[in-house]
Design an enzyme around this catalytic site. Structure first.
Site, short mmCIF file in Angstrom:
data_model
loop_
_atom_site.label_atom_id
_atom_site.label_comp_id
_atom_site.label_asym_id
_atom_site.label_seq_id
_atom_site.Cartn_x
_atom_site.Cartn_y
_atom_site.Cartn_z
N THR A 196 -40.06 -28.18 -9.31
CA THR A 196 -39.12 -28.25 -8.20
C THR A 196 -39.78 -27.70 -6.94
O THR A 196 -40.45 -26.68 -6.99
CB THR A 196 -37.85 -27.43 -8.52
OG1 THR A 196 -37.32 -27.86 -9.76
CG2 THR A 196 -36.81 -27.55 -7.43
N LEU B 158 -36.78 -32.48 -5.83
CA LEU B 158 -35.60 -31.63 -5.62
C LEU B 158 -34.99 -31.08 -6.90
O LEU B 158 -34.07 -30.28 -6.84
CB LEU B 158 -34.55 -32.42 -4.84
CG LEU B 158 -34.98 -32.92 -3.47
CD1 LEU B 158 -33.89 -33.79 -2.85
CD2 LEU B 158 -35.33 -31.77 -2.56
N SER B 159 -35.46 -31.55 -8.06
CA SER B 159 -34.89 -31.05 -9.32
C SER B 159 -36.00 -30.72 -10.29
O SER B 159 -37.16 -31.07 -10.09
CB SER B 159 -33.95 -32.10 -9.94
OG SER B 159 -34.71 -33.11 -10.58
N GLY B 160 -35.63 -30.08 -11.36
CA GLY B 160 -36.60 -29.68 -12.38
C GLY B 160 -36.66 -30.61 -13.56
O GLY B 160 -37.15 -30.23 -14.63
#
Length: 192
Positions: free
Chosen positions: A60, A50-52
């Site tokens: 992501t 869900l994040s980079g």
């Protein structure tokens, strides 16, 4: 004659693709619903990124496969682990330091794309799995959509509707060919 052979083969291929798509989507939706949104494949649990924080290696929206572990105390520096944070959120980061005390093992972690190490150390008991490098970019967006109420309904219905529409087209095409054959047979009879 050549166009009939081409049409026959393309008909079989398209039907097979739509049928496989229907079965695959139904399988994905069913597995995610049965397992509570945590699909598992060959002993690996699939997680959506869900994040980079781990880019560029893990982007992501990707799906990663993590091997679930019972004992989270035997990892080393540079291993990529998935752990539970205090707010019950799963995070996948790389171990930068391992500290062993007589009571516990504690890890310092950092996202590859982050400038600094994570502020909270990770207790070994909070580690849920290890990442071994299997990732599929962008599939996480599809899985998240499939897990939503509207997405699961749409993804179960859409391939079936496409299969029905294509079957209707195939039937219409076959009837048109029969009609053409009948007309050409009538024309030959009239010429004789």
């Amino acid at each position: 004659m050549r166009s009939k052979t081409w049409f026959k083969w393309s008909n079989h291929i398209i039907t097979a693709i739509l049928f496989i798509m229907l079965i695959t989507v139904a399988g994905i939706v069913t597995v995610t619903k049965i397992t509570g949104g945590e699909p598992e494949l060959f002993g690996y649990q699939l997680k959506t990124v869900l994040s980079g924080s781990m880019e560029p290696g893990i982007q992501t929206g990707s799906i990663i496969a993590i091997k679930m572990v019972e004992d989270g105390s035997n990892f080393q520096d540079k291993d990529i682990i998935t752990f539970m944070e205090e707010d019950n959120k799963l995070v996948t980061h790389r171990i930068t330091e391992v500290t062993e005390t007589k009571n516990a093992v504690v890890y310092r972690t950092k996202g590859d794309n982050n400038n600094a190490v994570d502020t909270s150390p990770v207790l070994a008991e909070n580690v849920v799995g290890i990442y071994h490098g299997f990732t599929i970019p962008y599939l996480g967006y599809f899985i998240d959509f499939a897990q939503s109420p509207n997405g699961s309904i749409l993804l179960l219905i859409l391939p079936g509707v496409l299969l029905l529409v294509y079957s209707g087209f195939s039937i219409w095409r076959a009837l048109a060919q029969l009609e053409d054959t009948k007309k050409s047979d009538n024309a030959e009879v009239k010429q004789q």
